[in-house]
Write a protein that holds these residues in place. Structure first.
Motif, short mmCIF file in Angstrom:
data_model
loop_
_atom_site.label_atom_id
_atom_site.label_comp_id
_atom_site.label_asym_id
_atom_site.label_seq_id
_atom_site.Cartn_x
_atom_site.Cartn_y
_atom_site.Cartn_z
N LYS A 138 0.84 -1.19 0.00
CA LYS A 138 0.00 0.00 0.00
C LYS A 138 0.88 1.24 0.00
O LYS A 138 1.85 1.31 0.74
CB LYS A 138 -0.86 0.01 1.27
CG LYS A 138 -2.29 -0.46 1.05
CD LYS A 138 -2.99 -0.76 2.35
CE LYS A 138 -3.44 0.43 3.12
NZ LYS A 138 -4.27 0.11 4.29
N ILE A 139 0.52 2.20 -0.83
CA ILE A 139 1.26 3.46 -0.81
C ILE A 139 0.29 4.63 -0.65
O ILE A 139 -0.89 4.53 -1.00
CB ILE A 139 2.10 3.69 -2.10
CG1 ILE A 139 1.20 3.75 -3.34
CG2 ILE A 139 3.18 2.62 -2.26
CD1 ILE A 139 1.92 4.22 -4.60
N ALA A 140 0.82 5.73 -0.13
CA ALA A 140 0.07 6.98 -0.12
C ALA A 140 0.64 7.87 -1.22
O ALA A 140 1.85 7.92 -1.41
CB ALA A 140 0.20 7.67 1.23
N LEU A 141 -0.26 8.53 -1.95
CA LEU A 141 0.15 9.48 -2.99
C LEU A 141 -0.28 10.89 -2.57
O LEU A 141 -1.45 11.10 -2.22
CB LEU A 141 -0.52 9.14 -4.31
CG LEU A 141 -0.03 7.89 -5.02
CD1 LEU A 141 -1.11 7.33 -5.92
CD2 LEU A 141 1.23 8.20 -5.83
N ILE A 142 0.69 11.79 -2.60
CA ILE A 142 0.41 13.19 -2.26
C ILE A 142 0.80 14.02 -3.47
O ILE A 142 1.91 13.88 -3.98
CB ILE A 142 1.25 13.63 -1.03
CG1 ILE A 142 0.90 12.77 0.19
CG2 ILE A 142 1.05 15.12 -0.74
CD1 ILE A 142 1.86 12.94 1.36
N ALA A 143 -0.11 14.87 -3.96
CA ALA A 143 0.19 15.62 -5.19
C ALA A 143 -0.02 17.11 -4.98
O ALA A 143 -0.96 17.53 -4.30
CB ALA A 143 -0.70 15.12 -6.33
N ALA A 144 0.87 17.91 -5.57
CA ALA A 144 0.78 19.37 -5.43
C ALA A 144 1.39 20.05 -6.65
O ALA A 144 2.27 19.51 -7.31
CB ALA A 144 1.51 19.82 -4.17
N VAL A 145 0.92 21.27 -6.89
CA VAL A 145 1.45 22.10 -7.98
C VAL A 145 2.13 23.32 -7.35
O VAL A 145 1.68 23.81 -6.32
CB VAL A 145 0.34 22.52 -8.96
CG1 VAL A 145 -0.78 23.31 -8.27
CG2 VAL A 145 0.91 23.36 -10.11
N THR A 146 3.18 23.80 -7.99
CA THR A 146 3.88 24.98 -7.47
C THR A 146 2.89 26.12 -7.21
O THR A 146 2.10 26.49 -8.08
CB THR A 146 5.00 25.46 -8.43
OG1 THR A 146 5.57 26.66 -7.90
CG2 THR A 146 4.51 25.72 -9.85
N ASP A 147 2.95 26.65 -5.98
CA ASP A 147 2.03 27.74 -5.63
C ASP A 147 2.46 29.06 -6.25
O ASP A 147 1.74 30.06 -6.19
CB ASP A 147 1.93 27.87 -4.10
CG ASP A 147 3.29 28.01 -3.45
OD1 ASP A 147 3.78 29.15 -3.37
OD2 ASP A 147 3.86 26.99 -3.03
N TYR A 148 3.62 29.06 -6.91
CA TYR A 148 4.13 30.26 -7.58
C TYR A 148 3.30 30.59 -8.82
O TYR A 148 3.47 31.64 -9.44
CB TYR A 148 5.60 30.03 -7.95
CG TYR A 148 6.44 31.28 -8.00
CD1 TYR A 148 6.70 32.01 -6.85
CD2 TYR A 148 6.98 31.73 -9.20
CE1 TYR A 148 7.47 33.15 -6.89
CE2 TYR A 148 7.76 32.87 -9.26
CZ TYR A 148 8.01 33.58 -8.11
OH TYR A 148 8.78 34.71 -8.15
N ILE A 149 2.41 29.68 -9.18
CA ILE A 149 1.52 29.82 -10.33
C ILE A 149 0.83 31.18 -10.38
O ILE A 149 0.64 31.76 -11.44
CB ILE A 149 0.47 28.65 -10.28
CG1 ILE A 149 -0.31 28.48 -11.56
CG2 ILE A 149 -0.47 28.78 -9.14
CD1 ILE A 149 -1.09 27.16 -11.59
#
Ligand SMILES: [Mn+2]
Length: 512
Positions: A138-149
């Motif tokens: 089992k894995i956890a996936l955490i996703a994010a985009v640069t907030d500098y957008i």
């Protein structure tokens, strides 16, 4: 011994076909060639993820945005056929508006997991997801985009949309996973890159928050691997012991992370895979209609030059001796804006215009999805701008011009060398002088540059917001924003004038 595998694409920018839009020749890239590799490498204990910057960039997607935006996004068709499991968001995903991005995510079968985006202050997605593999891992996936957008995107495209700070968001999400879940690994999908050298930790750029990969790996405990992106660098390695990947753009590479479990021991091994030589015609067939329409549209002549062509044969020389192509781009920007000065750069790879100018010529030459902004700048800031551009050049051991190191590393940034035009504008760059003292004999309207006077300067929105670390733009007041794509400004100008005369002067002297 169990093994799980993560296959990741990033910064695909709508490049599905294995053919160049500039010259139709087959290239060593395109998502359909990556798909062949994915098919060979995928098994039941594999997940396929996309790390964003997917629905903007190629002429096909520009065409879709202009004429077919009501129909299913072609990238959704392809990603669905390839059976992606999860997708993240990139900073370019909102270039055609929030609704366009939202529709893409709705059209997708894959789960959209970018967790640091809020709409009307409510988080859109959960901070993490848990994926269980058939082998029991089992894995956890955490996703994010640069907030500098928010420094780049046009405000109208992100009304009510906000971005949580990446570091705080991921740090918190990792804590949540540790408290609430029993997982074998934590994988971060980060549409952002590295602000420091992976091995030495020495900053490789201004620490603005645009890229925080190094900080994620060094300050958060418990991350198994980071799939990074955004900088289009080819990375398969470790940062502070954390396994990490990043791929080149336009589907030129596939990232793979194999994680093996041997008792209590976890081992994560990153690698990059080149596109296959072959591809599935059936997969390509899914976008055949829009591709054909795009190709037809690209070859429609919009106007012609009064003489010759503006093809660029030697791109370095086109910067050392300002190419007439540059003068023409500035001509369009000056005409559109009425500014005193106009700055433009050539992209890393540029074709130029044929005698009869088609949309294909324009998109092959102006490859960015930018709009324009006019700024009020003091003469002192104009000079600072020219000085920063002048840093682009350096001298090699024989005393010949070359590109200076910090425009080549960590990635080539020729697009940060602007050339400035305007009525009666000329200046000289002395490459042998120290940085900051290279520019002399600056004239505007044939008068010497006045340090205290205000000038109107038109540049693209990337530069206007300080992109490329041009700090003098951040302190200058925005006079006007022209919310039309530069590609459209160029097309409009050509269609209006029909027979184009380029006002070219050899106005930028680059000397030793
Ligand atoms: Mn990108």
């Amino acid at each position: 011994m169990d093994r799980i595998r993560i296959l990741a694409t990033s910064d695909v920018h709508g490049y599905v076909t294995p053919f160049s839009y500039a010259n139709r020749k087959e290239v060593d890239g395109g998502l359909v060639k990556i798909a062949t590799q994915i098919e060979a490498l995928r098994d039941e204990n594999t997940i396929l993820v996309d790390n964003g910057d997917t629905i903007q960039g190629s002429p096909m997607l520009y065409y879709h945005h202009l004429f077919r935006s009501e129909t299913t996004n072609p990238m959704a068709k392809i990603l669905n056929a390839m059976k992606y499991d999860y997708v993240n968001t990139g900073n370019h995903e909102f270039n055609y508006g929030y609704e366009n991005a939202k529709k893409y995510y709705e059209d997708l079968d894959a789960k959209w997991i970018c967790g640091n985006i809020r709409y009307s202050n409510e988080s859109i997605n959960k901070p993490y997801v848990v994926h269980s593999f058939p082998n029991g891992r089992k894995i956890a996936l955490i996703a994010a985009v640069t907030d500098y957008i928010t420094n780049w995107e046009q405000p109208k495209n992100i009304v009510n949309v906000t971005f949580d700070k990446v570091f705080d968001f991921i740090s918190n999400a990792v804590s949540l996973v540790k408290t609430n879940e029993q997982v074998d690994a934590i994988i971060v999908l980060y549409h952002g890159g590295y602000e420091k050298d992976l091995e030495t930790g020495v900053p490789t750029e201004a620490l603005t928050g645009e890229n925080v990969g190094h900080r994620l790996c060094s300050e958060i405990d418990g991350i198994t691997a980071v799939v990074s992106g955004h900088q289009h660098r080819s990375i398969a390695g470790y940062c502070e012991g954390v396994c990490t990947t990043q791929t080149a753009f336009n589907a030129k590479e596939l990232a793979m992370i194999d994680i093996t479990f041997d008792g209590d021991e976890i081992k994560a091994v990153p690698s990059l895979i080149k596109p296959a030589a072959t591809y599935s015609e059936a997969l390509l067939g899914l976008i055949e209609d829009i591709e054909l329409e795009t190709q037809e549209w690209l070859d429609k002549p919009l106007g012609e030059l009064d003489e010759g062509d503006l093809l660029i044969h030697d791109i370095f020389d086109a910067r050392v001796h300002k190419h007439p192509m540059v003068s023409f781009l500035n001509q369009v920007q000056l005409e559109r804006s009425g500014a005193d000065l106009s700055g433009v750069a050539l992209a890393n790879e540029v074709v130029g215009f044929n005698h009869f100018i088609t949309m294909r010529d324009i998109v092959s030459t102006y490859v960015f999805p930018n709009t324009l902004a006019v700024l009020e700048m003091t003469g002192a800031n104009v000079l600072a701008y020219l000085e920063q551009c002048a840093e682009y050049f350096d001298l090699d051991e024989e005393g010949n011009f070359k590109v200076s190191k910090h425009f080549m590393e960590p990635k080539p940034q020729h697009y940060n060398y602007d050339m400035i035009d305007g009525e009666g504008v000329r200046y000289t760059i002395h490459v042998g002088n120290p940085v900051g003292q290279r520019v002399s004999d600056v004239y505007v309207k044939n008068e010497p540059l006045d340090m205290n006077k205000m000038y109107l300067v038109v540049v693209n929105n990337y530069r206007a917001t300080g992109g490329g670390n041009f700090e003098m733009f951040k302190v200058s007041k925005v006079h006007e924003e022209i919310q039309t794509d530069v590609v459209e400004c160029i097309a409009d100008y050509i269609q209006k004038v029909k027979v184009i005369h380029v006002n070219h002067e050899d106005s930028i002297k680059v000397v030793k």
